[in-house]
Design an enzyme around this catalytic site. Structure first.
Site, PDB file in Angstrom:
ATOM      1  N   GLY A  75       0.803  -1.220   0.000  1.00  0.00           N
ATOM      2  CA  GLY A  75       0.000   0.000   0.000  1.00  0.00           C
ATOM      3  C   GLY A  75       0.833   1.267   0.000  1.00  0.00           C
ATOM      4  O   GLY A  75       0.656   2.139  -0.844  1.00  0.00           O
ATOM      5  N   GLU A 130       6.420   4.261   4.971  1.00  0.00           N
ATOM      6  CA  GLU A 130       6.540   5.411   5.878  1.00  0.00           C
ATOM      7  C   GLU A 130       7.923   6.049   5.929  1.00  0.00           C
ATOM      8  O   GLU A 130       8.283   6.621   6.963  1.00  0.00           O
ATOM      9  CB  GLU A 130       6.139   4.950   7.285  1.00  0.00           C
ATOM     10  CG  GLU A 130       7.142   3.990   7.976  1.00  0.00           C
ATOM     11  CD  GLU A 130       6.815   2.508   7.834  1.00  0.00           C
ATOM     12  OE1 GLU A 130       6.114   2.145   6.874  1.00  0.00           O
ATOM     13  OE2 GLU A 130       7.269   1.720   8.688  1.00  0.00           O
ATOM     14  N   ASN A 131       8.721   5.991   4.845  1.00  0.00           N
ATOM     15  CA  ASN A 131      10.060   6.590   4.850  1.00  0.00           C
ATOM     16  C   ASN A 131      10.031   7.971   5.509  1.00  0.00           C
ATOM     17  O   ASN A 131       9.150   8.774   5.234  1.00  0.00           O
ATOM     18  CB  ASN A 131      10.554   6.757   3.418  1.00  0.00           C
ATOM     19  CG  ASN A 131      10.303   5.533   2.590  1.00  0.00           C
ATOM     20  OD1 ASN A 131      10.817   4.474   2.888  1.00  0.00           O
ATOM     21  ND2 ASN A 131       9.450   5.666   1.567  1.00  0.00           N
ATOM     22  N   GLU A 158       0.590   5.730   7.618  1.00  0.00           N
ATOM     23  CA  GLU A 158       1.989   6.067   7.313  1.00  0.00           C
ATOM     24  C   GLU A 158       2.422   7.284   8.115  1.00  0.00           C
ATOM     25  O   GLU A 158       3.547   7.335   8.614  1.00  0.00           O
ATOM     26  CB  GLU A 158       2.186   6.304   5.810  1.00  0.00           C
ATOM     27  CG  GLU A 158       1.719   5.177   4.895  1.00  0.00           C
ATOM     28  CD  GLU A 158       2.203   3.791   5.276  1.00  0.00           C
ATOM     29  OE1 GLU A 158       3.278   3.678   5.879  1.00  0.00           O
ATOM     30  OE2 GLU A 158       1.469   2.816   4.994  1.00  0.00           O
ATOM     31  N   HIS A 178       3.238   6.397  11.679  1.00  0.00           N
ATOM     32  CA  HIS A 178       4.517   5.703  11.827  1.00  0.00           C
ATOM     33  C   HIS A 178       5.646   6.673  12.184  1.00  0.00           C
ATOM     34  O   HIS A 178       6.688   6.246  12.684  1.00  0.00           O
ATOM     35  CB  HIS A 178       4.890   5.006  10.520  1.00  0.00           C
ATOM     36  CG  HIS A 178       4.461   3.568  10.420  1.00  0.00           C
ATOM     37  ND1 HIS A 178       4.595   2.665  11.450  1.00  0.00           N
ATOM     38  CD2 HIS A 178       3.937   2.862   9.371  1.00  0.00           C
ATOM     39  CE1 HIS A 178       4.165   1.476  11.045  1.00  0.00           C
ATOM     40  NE2 HIS A 178       3.748   1.570   9.802  1.00  0.00           N
TER      41      HIS A 178
HETATM   42  N1  B3K Z   1       5.946  -0.604   6.552  1.00  0.00           N
HETATM   43  C1  B3K Z   1       5.404  -0.804   5.247  1.00  0.00           C
HETATM   44  C2  B3K Z   1       5.398  -2.222   4.794  1.00  0.00           C
HETATM   45  C3  B3K Z   1       6.653  -2.662   4.172  1.00  0.00           C
HETATM   46  C4  B3K Z   1       6.498  -4.030   3.552  1.00  0.00           C
HETATM   47  C5  B3K Z   1       7.783  -4.553   3.094  1.00  0.00           C
HETATM   48  N2  B3K Z   1       7.673  -5.808   2.394  1.00  0.00           N
HETATM   49  C6  B3K Z   1       4.019  -0.257   5.121  1.00  0.00           C
HETATM   50  C7  B3K Z   1       3.292  -0.087   6.383  1.00  0.00           C
HETATM   51  O1  B3K Z   1       2.962  -1.004   7.083  1.00  0.00           O
HETATM   52  O2  B3K Z   1       3.091   1.041   6.751  1.00  0.00           O
HETATM   53 ZN    ZN Z   2       2.694   0.111   8.799  1.00  0.00          ZN
END
Ligand code: B3K
Ligand code: ZN
Length: 884
Positions: free
Chosen positions: A266, A269-270, A303, A306
């Protein structure tokens, strides 16, 4: 891709890193046929790790061009290099490691690391993708300050983005330009991001609670500039909500979101640069359905949240993934509930949990919220980590109450800001702030499987007592044959003839206020609670709000279920009573079908449905949920426990009950359909969304009922002014019409929306879902269509995922062609995009549930496991699903 069989990694083997990276300087030089990555890593030996360990950096698919320590070039004798690791034996305690490598983003079809999506460069590094960009300590407990330059052709890539704050953008005089970004917050490599593209942005600003101004930007292709308003509004709502509810402010001067078309999940959250699957950010009433509007709002929030639960406080290792994901899903779920209808949101969550997580927990891939081992971490972005993880946090919230929970989250963020921590640290912060002992509760993190809560009630009219006995058990799961009793919060009320009865336990202080709602805590295998001064035989309303992720068993009579549907105060319990009643009548229909008898649907159930339709005072959204029968996959799961699922009988029984509703209530359905017609301008709010949901459900029943309904659907398809109504009408035509008429509508829809990839994906999916066996041929026919592309995960999920997950009739076709179609796509994707291959394989892993077809499914899995060049992702899923 590895040749040797990939091995498992265990939580118990966790070791702190032997080195830290304090500062990471990266320079990217992007070209059409390669990219050069120069890295300067400021490394320091971890004084807590003794033994003079060598430096071991992860790296995959990198072409080494140069390597130096503190400006001194290394020769091949100074290091060992293989396809996964760079090892340097002799290093000082503090030094700079300088490397340059060449990578091929244009050939990266796995969509992990740096890759191209259409004409733009973008990245996806979680969980272990950064090692495809440069050699690194690619583990979340190594957190560095990043300083990044990105250089590219200025015309093709006018926008150059990375994490943190922008420092400069300079023309280089040769048609190229270079951007410089600095992120002051130390972060693990999985949060690194880079974007280069010809993008436009929608811009806004947000002033934080303490008065800091943040500039907000959503970057998209020019044609999508008109589809960003909803995401932008959702972002601002999320930022405000997190300040109000959790006291969390945003911390950089800028927050960027970028939409990309080719993305494995989807969104991501970089830090300061969230990258989104375009399907999770772009919205407009013409192209987006109500449920997609809600999904965009939830994912933008997820996101954003996060930034604290994941980025400022991150995970020590990937076994702790639910630390950030479970908590953040709980946060976004509460946010969505606050923004819309809490009951409808809760019903959607429970449906999702039952359909997906309960099935996972009962299958070969079952694992605890904190797993003990994995082969490929990408396979662990599961419903258990996310959704069950969120339920676990919700139960802590229930046990502590809102105030103490907030004290716990404040302590957690304050104590661990800037750290990489564990689920245990989270629970301890909750305990320390609240004084509530969560020792036994921790089992929710370590025990897999869905507990069964069986309840039995007995009323004693003479003593005026109601005895409620609660028992718990948990089925064995892989590697965990025996389970200990869990802490299960059971929220409940007692329903009397004139509303909810007071709840007095013998153990209560007589001076305390009497309530009609309370939470019992079951922490033993069996406990009996005795309610006093109960003036009449009550119907217990158990597990209000779905207070624990368990399977509830209670021998309700049909009268009890009707009473709960009609009069219970808790909306979730009302819905669940309707579900249980539907399960009962479907089971009766199935028994009749199997015995070759006529199907006769219990009149009390049909009457209850009629009452729902006739009462305009009821919330249409809740009525729609109550009148939506449990799905066939969930029915198959339940049947599997009772000795094996017969897909054909399940489909026939469910259809027969739907048809009984449609024919018994055709007038009421018509009236309701007319009553809910509206000319108000489209808004994706709770009231309008609920009304459209019920109206379109009525339309679907009417179309099932016969030609009159189909004509109504054809009119709605022509006249609809938004995608929700248009797509619902098209689905009713395609599912129930099945003639030239519905084909013409499908063709018309494609001609109208060919230019909008997100709408084309809905068109692909809808056709894959038509519940008839020859949908298989239709899906096969769509594979070479220009609208389909195996390289694009959204299209694969729409067509192949829709077919295998959402169309049991065609997927489980008796000749096994559905299984072979899926296996064929898994084979192709194994080479192109292993993460996606492993994910779409899932429906086949459930082979043990299917009475007559299970062996055919297993045979396909066996064939797949003999394929040469299996990715670790697919290998792990096959190994676990074929294991004993
Ligand atoms: N943290 C990411 C998911 C990454 C999946 C990597 N295979 C999206 C989320 O949960 O916000
Ligand atoms: Zn997440």
């Amino acid at each position: 891709m590895r040749d040797a069989q990939p091995g498992a990694i265990y939580l118990r083997d966790y070791q702190p890193p032997a080195f830290f990276i304090e500062r990471t300087e990266l320079a990217f030089d992007l070209h059409e046929d390669h990219a050069l990555v120069s890295a300067c890593l400021h490394i320091r030996r971890n004084p807590a790790v003794t033994g003079g360990k060598p430096l071991e950096l992860q790296g995959q698919q990198l072409e080494l061009l140069s390597l130096a320590i503190d400006d001194r070039a290394l020769s091949p004798d100074d290091y060992e290099l293989d396809d996964a690791c760079l090892r340097i034996r002799q290093v000082p305690d503090t030094f700079r490691l300088q490397s340059q490598c060449r990578i091929q983003p244009q050939n990266n079809t796995a969509l992990e690391g740096l890759y191209k999506s259409r004409n733009m460069f973008c990245t996806q590094c979680e969980a272990e993708g950064f090692r495809k960009i440069t050699w690194y300590l690619d583990r979340p407990d190594v957190m560095a300050v990043f300083d990044v330059t990105v250089e590219a052709d200025a015309t093709r890539y006018p926008v150059l983005l990375s994490n943190g704050n922008p420092l400069s953008l300079r023309a280089l005089g040769n048609g190229r330009h270079r951007a410089h970004w600095h992120d002051p917050f130390p972060k693990p490599a999985y949060l690194f991001a880079l974007v280069a593209g010809d993008l436009r942005s929608v811009d806004d600003r947000f002033v934080t609670a303490s008065g800091r101004e943040v500039s907000l930007h959503i970057y998209v292709e020019e044609k999508d500039l008109d589809k960003c308003d909803h995401a932008l509004l959702s972002l601002k709502e999320s930022m405000r909500w997190d300040e109000t509810v959790y006291g969390r402010e945003y911390d950089l001067d800028i927050f960027n979101i970028v939409a990309v078309d080719d993305f494995n999940m989807g969104a991501m959250e970089n830090k300061g640069l969230n990258i989104f699957n375009s399907s999770c950010v772009l919205c407009s009433p013409e192209v987006t359905t109500d449920s997609e509007f809600q999904r965009v709002q939830a994912i933008v929030a997820h996101e954003y949240f996060h930034n604290w639960s994941g980025n400022r406080v991150t995970c020590r290792d990937w076994f702790q993934l639910s630390l950030k994901e479970g908590f953040t899903v709980f946060r976004d779920a509460t946010f969505s509930a606050d923004m819309g209808s809490p009951t409808v949101k809760r019903v959607a969550e429970v449906n999702d949990l039952r359909n997906t997580q309960f099935a996972e927990d009962a299958g070969p891939l079952a694992h605890p919220v904190r797993p003990e081992s994995f082969i490929e971490i990408s396979n662990f972005y599961t419903a258990t980590i996310y959704e069950k993880g969120a339920e676990v946090v919700r139960m802590i919230h229930t046990l502590l109450g809102a105030q103490r929970f907030r004290a716990g989250s404040d302590l957690y963020f304050q104590r661990h800001d800037g750290q990489a921590v564990t689920c245990e640290d989270f629970v301890r912060a909750m305990e320390d702030a609240s004084g509530v002992d969560l020792q036994q509760f921790r089992l929710w993190y370590s025990q897999a499987g869905t507990p069964v809560l069986s309840a039995a009630g007995a009323y004693d009219p003479v003593a005026q007592q109601f005895h409620l006995t609660l028992r718990q058990s948990c089925p064995p799961t892989p590697g965990q044959p025996v389970k200990l009793p869990m802490v299960i919060p059971v929220a409940l009320g007692l329903l009397g003839s004139a509303g909810n009865l007071p709840l007095r336990l013998a153990t209560d202080d007589p001076a305390s206020a009497v309530q009609t709602h309370r939470v019992l805590v079951l922490n033993q295998p069996e406990q009996t609670f005795v309610f006093e001064q109960v003036s009449e035989a009550p119907v217990p309303a158990l597990l209000r709000g779905f207070s624990a992720p368990v399977r509830l068993e209670y021998a309700y009579s049909s009268d009890d279920l009707r009473a709960l549907m009609k009069r219970e105060a808790d909306g979730f319990v009302r819905w669940d009573a309707a579900q249980q009643y539907a399960l009962r009548v479907i089971a009766q229909a199935q028994a009749a079908y199997t015995a070759g008898d006529a199907i006769d649907v219990e009149s009390g159930y049909l009457e209850a449905c009629g009452q729902l339709l006739h009462d305009p005072a009821l919330d249409p959204a809740l009525v729609a949920e109550m009148m939506t029968l449990p799905g066939e996959t969930y029915l198959a799961d339940l049947a599997a426990e009772a000795g094996g699922a017969d897909v054909d009988a399940i489909h026939a029984a469910r259809q027969a009950v739907r048809l009984a509703i449609a024919t018994t209530h055709s007038e009421a359905l018509q009236a309701c359909y007319q009553r809910l017609q509206s000319t108000a301008p489209y808004a994706p709010d709770a009231a309008q969304t609920g009304a459209r949901r019920l109206r379109n459900l009525c339309l679907d029943y009417l179309a099932l009922g016969g030609p009159g309904g189909l004509a109504l659907a054809a009119t709605q398809f022509r006249e609809a002014t938004n995608m929700t109504d248009r797509l619902a009408a098209l689905q009713s035509l395609a599912f129930h019409g099945r003639d030239d008429h519905s084909d013409a509508a499908l063709q018309q829809f494609y001609r109208d929306w060919e230019h909008e990839p997100l709408v084309v994906n809905k068109w692909l999916q809808l056709q894959a879902l038509v519940p008839v066996p020859d949908t298989l041929e239709r899906v096969q026919g769509l594979l070479p269509h220009p609208a389909f592309d195996l390289h694009n995960p959204n299209k694969v999920r729409a067509l192949i995922g829709g077919f295998a997950n959402g169309n049991p009739v065609a997927f489980h076709r008796a000749d096994g062609a559905g299984y072979r179609l899926l296996a064929d796509k898994v084979t192709q994707l194994n080479a192109l995009n292993p993460q996606l291959a492993a994910r779409i394989l899932e429906p086949l892993t459930r082979w043990r549930k299917y009475r007559s077809r299970g062996e055919q499914m297993r045979a396909v899995l066996v064939e797949l496991s003999a394929l040469p060049g299996l990715s670790p992702d697919v290998f792990e899923v096959l190994q676990k699903s074929l294991g004993d």
